[in-house]
Design a protein around this motif. Sequence first.
Motif, PDB file in Angstrom:
ATOM      1  N   VAL A  84       0.845  -1.195   0.000  1.00 12.48           N
ATOM      2  CA  VAL A  84       0.000   0.000   0.000  1.00 12.48           C
ATOM      3  C   VAL A  84       0.881   1.247   0.000  1.00 12.48           C
ATOM      4  O   VAL A  84       2.064   1.189   0.343  1.00 12.48           O
ATOM      5  CB  VAL A  84      -0.960   0.014   1.209  1.00 12.48           C
ATOM      6  N   ASN A  85       0.293   2.359  -0.409  1.00 15.21           N
ATOM      7  CA  ASN A  85       1.034   3.626  -0.547  1.00 15.21           C
ATOM      8  C   ASN A  85       2.280   3.445  -1.413  1.00 15.21           C
ATOM      9  O   ASN A  85       3.362   3.954  -1.093  1.00 15.21           O
ATOM     10  CB  ASN A  85       1.408   4.177   0.841  1.00 15.21           C
ATOM     11  N   HIS A  86       2.081   2.757  -2.533  1.00 18.49           N
ATOM     12  CA  HIS A  86       3.202   2.388  -3.405  1.00 18.49           C
ATOM     13  C   HIS A  86       3.634   3.515  -4.337  1.00 18.49           C
ATOM     14  O   HIS A  86       4.680   3.428  -4.972  1.00 18.49           O
ATOM     15  CB  HIS A  86       2.840   1.160  -4.234  1.00 18.49           C
ATOM     16  N   GLY A  87       2.828   4.563  -4.451  1.00 18.88           N
ATOM     17  CA  GLY A  87       3.237   5.728  -5.223  1.00 18.88           C
ATOM     18  C   GLY A  87       2.888   5.700  -6.700  1.00 18.88           C
ATOM     19  O   GLY A  87       3.108   6.695  -7.396  1.00 18.88           O
ATOM     20  N   VAL A  88       2.357   4.593  -7.204  1.00 21.58           N
ATOM     21  CA  VAL A  88       1.959   4.546  -8.609  1.00 21.58           C
ATOM     22  C   VAL A  88       0.641   5.308  -8.771  1.00 21.58           C
ATOM     23  O   VAL A  88      -0.303   5.113  -7.996  1.00 21.58           O
ATOM     24  CB  VAL A  88       1.811   3.100  -9.112  1.00 21.58           C
ATOM     25  N   ASP A  89       0.573   6.162  -9.761  1.00 19.16           N
ATOM     26  CA  ASP A  89      -0.557   7.049  -9.971  1.00 19.16           C
ATOM     27  C   ASP A  89      -1.873   6.274 -10.080  1.00 19.16           C
ATOM     28  O   ASP A  89      -2.002   5.350 -10.887  1.00 19.16           O
ATOM     29  CB  ASP A  89      -0.342   7.875 -11.245  1.00 19.16           C
ATOM     30  N   LYS A  90      -2.854   6.682  -9.267  1.00 14.88           N
ATOM     31  CA  LYS A  90      -4.138   5.978  -9.241  1.00 14.88           C
ATOM     32  C   LYS A  90      -4.887   6.110 -10.564  1.00 14.88           C
ATOM     33  O   LYS A  90      -5.587   5.174 -10.984  1.00 14.88           O
ATOM     34  CB  LYS A  90      -5.001   6.511  -8.097  1.00 14.88           C
ATOM     35  N   LEU A  91      -4.766   7.246 -11.216  1.00 13.75           N
ATOM     36  CA  LEU A  91      -5.448   7.429 -12.502  1.00 13.75           C
ATOM     37  C   LEU A  91      -4.855   6.522 -13.571  1.00 13.75           C
ATOM     38  O   LEU A  91      -5.583   5.985 -14.423  1.00 13.75           O
ATOM     39  CB  LEU A  91      -5.373   8.893 -12.943  1.00 13.75           C
ATOM     40  N   LEU A  92      -3.531   6.319 -13.533  1.00 14.86           N
ATOM     41  CA  LEU A  92      -2.896   5.400 -14.476  1.00 14.86           C
ATOM     42  C   LEU A  92      -3.363   3.974 -14.219  1.00 14.86           C
ATOM     43  O   LEU A  92      -3.667   3.229 -15.168  1.00 14.86           O
ATOM     44  CB  LEU A  92      -1.368   5.483 -14.350  1.00 14.86           C
ATOM     45  N   ILE A  93      -3.446   3.582 -12.949  1.00 16.57           N
ATOM     46  CA  ILE A  93      -3.921   2.235 -12.617  1.00 16.57           C
ATOM     47  C   ILE A  93      -5.358   2.054 -13.093  1.00 16.57           C
ATOM     48  O   ILE A  93      -5.713   1.015 -13.670  1.00 16.57           O
ATOM     49  CB  ILE A  93      -3.802   1.989 -11.102  1.00 16.57           C
ATOM     50  N   LYS A  94      -6.193   3.057 -12.855  1.00 17.39           N
ATOM     51  CA  LYS A  94      -7.597   2.985 -13.293  1.00 17.39           C
ATOM     52  C   LYS A  94      -7.671   2.816 -14.810  1.00 17.39           C
ATOM     53  O   LYS A  94      -8.453   1.986 -15.318  1.00 17.39           O
ATOM     54  CB  LYS A  94      -8.329   4.259 -12.848  1.00 17.39           C
ATOM     55  N   LYS A  95      -6.874   3.588 -15.539  1.00 16.15           N
ATOM     56  CA  LYS A  95      -6.876   3.490 -16.997  1.00 16.15           C
ATOM     57  C   LYS A  95      -6.346   2.142 -17.453  1.00 16.15           C
ATOM     58  O   LYS A  95      -6.877   1.550 -18.406  1.00 16.15           O
ATOM     59  CB  LYS A  95      -6.022   4.618 -17.587  1.00 16.15           C
ATOM     60  N   MET A  96      -5.325   1.624 -16.753  1.00 17.20           N
ATOM     61  CA  MET A  96      -4.778   0.323 -17.123  1.00 17.20           C
ATOM     62  C   MET A  96      -5.826  -0.770 -16.944  1.00 17.20           C
ATOM     63  O   MET A  96      -5.977  -1.654 -17.795  1.00 17.20           O
ATOM     64  CB  MET A  96      -3.540   0.028 -16.271  1.00 17.20           C
TER      65      MET A  96
END
Length: 363
Positions: A84-96
Amino acid sequence: MDSSQLLPQSHGSVQELAKELKLDVPQQYIQEHREPTVVRNHSSPFPSIPVIDMNDFNNIRESDKDPLINLRSVCQEWGIFQLVNHGVDKLLIKKMKEEVVNFFNMPVEEKVRYKLLAGDYQGYGQTILHKQDQKIDWADRFYMITNPVHRRKSNLLPEFPPVLRDTMEKYLLELQKLAMYLFGLTGQAVEIDKQEMIDAFDDGMQSVRMTYYPPCPQPDRVIGLTPHSDAAGITILLQVNEVEGLEVKKDGVWIPVSFLPDAFVVNIGDILEIMSNGIYNSIEHRATVNATKERISLAMFFNPKLEADVGPAKTMTTNTGDPPLYKTLIMEQYLKDFFSRKLDGKTFLERMKIRYGEAGTET
């Protein structure tokens, strides 16, 4: 092996097969001796996999060893954790996530543009068969090497729909940074020199697998992903939709994993177990399927450079004085041996172990 042996003759995918099924699952998918999942009860709930918070490692002081001690313990006892709190952008994850769903929602005629070719293991399809009576996993998957870039197949990622391709490229870069940070931490926790980890893993071999697990009318008689440990340094798994199915084998019992929101699941692979000289645990895991809902996941596998040595880390064994418990191979040879499946009934880790006689000499 030709491509007709890789997939059932009448269906290009399990996803398409599942749309037509009413009750009985074809025999080639039936797993008669599947080990049961532990059953939760109020008096004895099953344990949850540990959680590692990246914030614990931000601005860590030299004297504060607790986060590293905890990480070592988790990797040793479990070999898997939620990050958790890994720093990868949440919007990028959502789009992926959206683009992976879109990929599997494409007509099968479009997906077969990326199908597995004869004798290959990269592309879109079902379980690769190594023997005639092998059971088939209840899943469709797309697997490809993404790094080094010159090893990419020209008919796969470069030919993806533009939005999927661009999103995947951004996601790969972000997870590459995350993986290198994790390699640094896991190495430090067992006293492997930072430069040795960089030399092994920086710009190393990386691959990705998108997996679609269709609903199954007989979910307890099939397996989504056969039990195995990963031939990798670490694997970073993204749960694409809200349906769970990942299970890990802990103390001889299969335990389901409940994903935390916005978390990655990170598991230790064979190579990190070997590099840690057996301190870390390359955990066995599998995927089950749901009776009414599809499950989708995205896994990234991070490995050393193809020319790197795979063996117990020299700085660690020098520091501890412990003898190496595993052989050392060049990464490319390691992968050839692993994927050959010629293991004489043993796991690959068992084949890699060094046996010592009473006098302390290798046997």
